[in-house]
Enzyme design. Sequence first.
Site, PDB file in Angstrom:
ATOM      1  CG  ASN A 154       3.633   9.336   3.267  1.00 47.53           C
ATOM      2  OD1 ASN A 154       4.049   8.601   4.028  1.00 47.53           O
ATOM      3  ND2 ASN A 154       4.086   9.548   1.766  1.00 47.53           N
ATOM      4  NE  ARG A 156      15.099   1.942   2.526  1.00 47.80           N
ATOM      5  CZ  ARG A 156      14.114   2.544   2.070  1.00 47.80           C
ATOM      6  NH1 ARG A 156      13.834   2.688   0.713  1.00 47.80           N
ATOM      7  NH2 ARG A 156      13.212   3.130   2.842  1.00 47.80           N
ATOM      8  NE  ARG A 158       4.071   5.340   1.297  1.00 46.45           N
ATOM      9  CZ  ARG A 158       5.155   5.427   1.492  1.00 46.45           C
ATOM     10  NH1 ARG A 158       5.824   6.384   2.216  1.00 46.45           N
ATOM     11  NH2 ARG A 158       6.247   4.408   1.034  1.00 46.45           N
ATOM     12  CD  GLU A 189       4.189   7.239  -4.029  1.00 45.89           C
ATOM     13  OE1 GLU A 189       4.532   6.144  -3.549  1.00 45.89           O
ATOM     14  OE2 GLU A 189       5.162   7.993  -4.156  1.00 45.89           O
ATOM     15  CG  HIS A 233       8.268   2.599  -4.326  1.00 46.70           C
ATOM     16  ND1 HIS A 233       9.718   2.585  -4.701  1.00 46.70           N
ATOM     17  CD2 HIS A 233       8.341   3.554  -3.365  1.00 46.70           C
ATOM     18  CE1 HIS A 233      10.319   3.285  -4.176  1.00 46.70           C
ATOM     19  NE2 HIS A 233       9.690   3.836  -2.977  1.00 46.70           N
TER      20      HIS A 233
END
Length: 415
Positions: free
Chosen positions: A7, A250, A99, A396, A189
């Site tokens: 990732n 964010r 990913r 994940e 996600h």
Amino acid sequence: MNVFVLNCGSSSLKFQIIETDADRIATDSDKQLAKGLIERIGSEAIVTFQVDDRPSLKHAAPLRDHKAALAHVIEWVLNPETKIPGIAGLDDIHAIGHRVVHGAERFTGSLLIDKDVLNGLQECVDLAPLHNPANLKGIYAATDLFGPKMPQVAVFDTAFHSTMPETAYLYGIPYQLYRRFKIRKYGFHGTSHRFIAFRYRKLANKTREETNIITVHLGNGCSACAIKEGRSVDTSMGMTPLEGLMMGTRSGDVDPTVIEFLMHKEGTSVEEVFSTLNKRSGLLGVSGLTNDMRDLQSEAEEHQDRRAILAIDMFCYRVKKYIGSYIAAMNGTDAICFAGGIGENSPQIRQDILSDLDWLGISVDGKRNAEAIRGKEMLISSDKSRVPVYVIPTNEELILARDTVRAVKSLPFPC
Ligand code: AMP
């Protein structure tokens, strides 16, 4: 099979080595052999490596780019002193799962990377300029260092949400803009929401078709997802991960007019405004202190810092609003599931989000909620709650490893 899961972020590289195959997937007995994280690539990087559940090792190393970082990982993996079970040489790594953040409309599932896929990934850079270039660097570095024969698989953050209907994914802007530029909500996600839904099915003994739930991933990035009959029908992140819930740095949803207004008032460029919205907003921007929820909670508790309290309240209020809107969109929900660093670890945040929802029949059990700690799947709602609420630690990397096996062995992909 031993799968190397990679990732790559803009200045980071996370990896795991996971032993998995069709039998292990069927029996939920996949095994994590090693993992690591390299941060601050480009300068004096901080490296953390860990084998099994042995103590982790931390050191600094000058790593100028992702290829140097991956070479550093390989050197560690192959060092005879590292002793990762079952890994004596590079031949013992059988595939790599990457990913990839944005798959646009083209990539709706995980797949083996070939020239054609690479060209497609390049085309997606336009839609995810902050994320996909780093993912591509990881793929190129892996090709150079593991050799061109190593099977590599791309697993997309957007793929799980490809089942959203037009009504959910289109923006209320001229339709030609969607047709010409593919401007729409994609959602992110996806591997996390997919994993949470999968675990919910196991916990609640439901089939995929019976899975009607809301999943809430609250980490440094945050998103909610409405899942109907096992498929994503709406999600809070948009064309980019900026939309939706308020996050660590964010902003989440803002009126787009703010952008022009700020450029005008401050005489700044559009890039600077977006940098503010992506990197200096959210919990950090509102509190003026930190993007880290744990630290904010300490500030709020120990010093009653007004803006820390405000940031936490805004964070929870916005999650509550999204949960409410998805309950309306799906005509109810069979469960609400929390995951991510905040969702898995903060009883207070879960409680605040779900407070004053008695009209919907949702009530959290204080004791169960307090007992839910990271790494443990728990039911946290009270027995009288009309909607069960779960904490489901996300994984994940496991989805990445399993999808890599499925793509390499041409096995079917469950949703
Ligand atoms: P993630 O991106 O999933 O690793 O989540 C990172 C976020 O989880 C950060 O805001 C952390 O402060 C937050 N977090 C981790 N542990 C806790 C905790 N015990 N209580 C509150 N927030 C936590």
